[in-house]
Write an enzyme that holds these catalytic residues in place. Structure first.
Site, PDB file in Angstrom:
ATOM      1  N   CYS A  21       0.813  -1.284  -0.090  1.00 30.80           N
ATOM      2  CA  CYS A  21      -0.033  -0.039   0.031  1.00 30.80           C
ATOM      3  C   CYS A  21       0.899   1.277   0.114  1.00 30.80           C
ATOM      4  O   CYS A  21       0.351   2.471  -0.541  1.00 30.80           O
ATOM      5  CB  CYS A  21      -1.024   0.002   1.207  1.00 30.80           C
ATOM      6  SG  CYS A  21      -0.141  -0.042   2.803  1.00 30.80           S
TER       7      CYS A  21
ATOM      8  N   HIS B   1      -2.071   1.237   7.172  1.00 28.67           N
ATOM      9  CA  HIS B   1      -2.598   1.273   5.681  1.00 28.67           C
ATOM     10  C   HIS B   1      -2.112   2.813   5.348  1.00 28.67           C
ATOM     11  O   HIS B   1      -2.770   3.452   5.778  1.00 28.67           O
ATOM     12  CB  HIS B   1      -3.658   0.790   5.562  1.00 28.67           C
ATOM     13  CG  HIS B   1      -4.232   0.590   4.280  1.00 28.67           C
ATOM     14  ND1 HIS B   1      -3.626  -0.151   3.410  1.00 28.67           N
ATOM     15  CD2 HIS B   1      -5.114   1.290   3.634  1.00 28.67           C
ATOM     16  CE1 HIS B   1      -4.366  -0.205   2.027  1.00 28.67           C
ATOM     17  NE2 HIS B   1      -5.256   0.827   2.408  1.00 28.67           N
TER      18      HIS B   1
END
Length: 462
Positions: free
Chosen positions: A47, A403
């Protein structure tokens, strides 16, 4: 046999119904993705890579530079340009206004190229988007420096273009010296800027030579909030350039003055004094990357992530942080102005006093607004160094896991004269949806991408 075929047909029908419920008809899916950008496949824990690529894809100047840098803009691709060619192909696919066939792209090819530059990036470990940004810029510089400058005799296109460049760069002797032929590969990328640092003796006011250092991003610490007010990006920038004291520095000028004042002119030990170090931005880049340091340490020595919101705006004026006049002349102005302006003149002249962080207020003239949140109604039309927000990278989670997501602008329409679209989107790996500017401004930013815009007139919205 018929029963078996009927059973298989029932299973297929059920699967088709499930697909319809989850994703809808194919035509609706294409219609929903119109005006958005492709997502990026998460290859494990990538990510950080996906979020950074989406942010870079919102910087038009960087993409144009990459096209010239890699040679794709002139229809030629060099084998030595593997990184720049791979990167520009990904960014062009993520910044195209026209919809493409693939809704989700695979950026694993970029990691493969980075491994050729001796970067070992694991797909299954938590990585940092800011560190990857510096890996990309340093690898691009390495690719530039290793590029051959010798043109093959049978490469007629390069020879002709070099001849034209040489003719355009030459001038008559009466008008001035001949300039060297500009080299495309020697140009710096749009994120390249220069910091200017100067030191002055607090005792004799003697200035040391100015030093310039290159930067690709500005890494800013987040000062503590005061009186319950939110911390602003301008306060982080002011804290970054605030002056600091350096103790026990040998001053050549003070040593000479001490020797001149002595009776026999004997020069003793070098005199050590306190110096004031001042930081300014000597050269601002076309594309500005700002990193907000959210790592801090507890009293027990454990890392902690700072979660507070730092207030930032769509437009950012960097005039107050840009070096324009020599520090010596500003110090002379400071010393002389104290006797000219009364205390009620609206300009504050502060004595240099240390604060709890060990930094000192600026030795330059300070406006009272620098100590408080900046006025959001600033007239940006008067700004010489004006930047517009293009993307925001946000990290959700703590120091151990999390994330990355990206808020960015949609690609601008070819019919629009401005390279910036007014439509914002939110991207999390392969998930893409529309967002608003206010949603992006309300996020807890980790990386900010700004691009410089023309001075007098703000770019028109779509």
């Amino acid at each position: 046999m018929l029963k078996s075929w009927g059973l298989i047909g029932g299973i297929v029908a059920a699967m088709a119904a499930g697909v319809y419920v989850l994703w809808g008809p194919i035509s609706d899916k294409k219609k929903m993705r119109k005006g958005l950008v492709p997502g990026l496949l998460n290859l494990g824990n990538t990510c950080f890579l996906n979020a950074l690529l989406q942010g870079l894809a919102s910087c038009p100047s960087f993409i144009r530079w990459l096209q010239e840098f890699s040679g794709t803009g002139q229809g030629r691709v060099e084998k030595a340009n593997a990184l720049s060619t791979t990167l520009v192909q990904l960014l062009k696919a993520l910044s195209s206004h026209n919809p493409i066939e693939d809704d989700v792209l695979d950026a694993g090819c970029l990691l493969d190229v980075l491994r050729l530059h001796r970067w070992q990036i694991s797909l299954f470990e938590e990585q940092d988007a800011h560190e990857l940004f510096h890996v990309l810029t340093s690898s691009l510089e390495e690719e530039r420096d290793h590029h051959t400058t010798v043109i093959h005799l049978f490469d007629m296109q390069s020879l002709e273009s070099s001849s034209e460049s040489r003719e355009n760069s030459l001038s008559c002797r009466g008008r001035g010296p001949l300039h060297s032929m500009p080299s495309l590969w020697r140009n710096q990328h749009p994120f390249h800027g220069r910091l200017m640092s100067s030191m002055a003796c607090k005792h004799c006011k003697q200035q040391s030579p100015v030093r310039f250092d290159s930067f690709d991003s500005l890494s800013l610490t987040i000062p503590s909030a005061q009186l319950g007010r939110p911390v602003t990006l301008d306060q982080c920038l002011q804290h970054f350039i605030s002056s600091e004291t350096i103790q026990e520095v040998e001053c050549v000028n003070c040593t000479k003055m001490q020797a001149a004042e002595s009776l026999n002119g004997h020069v003793g030990e070098n005199k050590r004094t306190t110096f004031i170090k001042q930081l300014k931005l000597g050269k601002l880049p076309q594309c500005l990357c700002i990193h907000l340091q959210r790592l801090t340490w507890s009293s027990e020595g454990t890392p902690i992530k700072r979660q507070e919101h730092v207030k930032f705006t769509e437009y950012l004026s960097m005039d107050r942080y840009k070096h324009s006049v020599s520090p010596s002349s500003l110090q002379q102005t400071n010393s002389s102005a104290q006797s000219v302006h009364p205390p009620s003149s609206g300009i504050e002249y502060c004595d240099i006093k240390p604060v709890s962080t060990g930094h000192f207020p600026s030795v330059f003239l300070q406006s009272p607004t620098l100590r408080h949140p900046f006025n959001s109604t600033h007239d940006y039309r008067c700004s010489e160094y004006l930047f517009r927000l293009t993307a925001v990278l946000v990290h959700h989670g703590d120091m151990h896991s999390g994330h990355f997501v990206t808020y960015r602008r949609c690609p601008a329409s070819p019919r629009c004269p401005s390279p910036f679209s007014s439509q914002w989107i939110w991207v999390s790996d392969d998930s893409v949806r529309k967002a608003s500017l206010q949603e992006a401004l309300s996020s807890s930013a980790y990386l900010l991408f700004y691009e410089r815009v023309p001075k007098p007139i703000l770019p028109a919205e779509e």
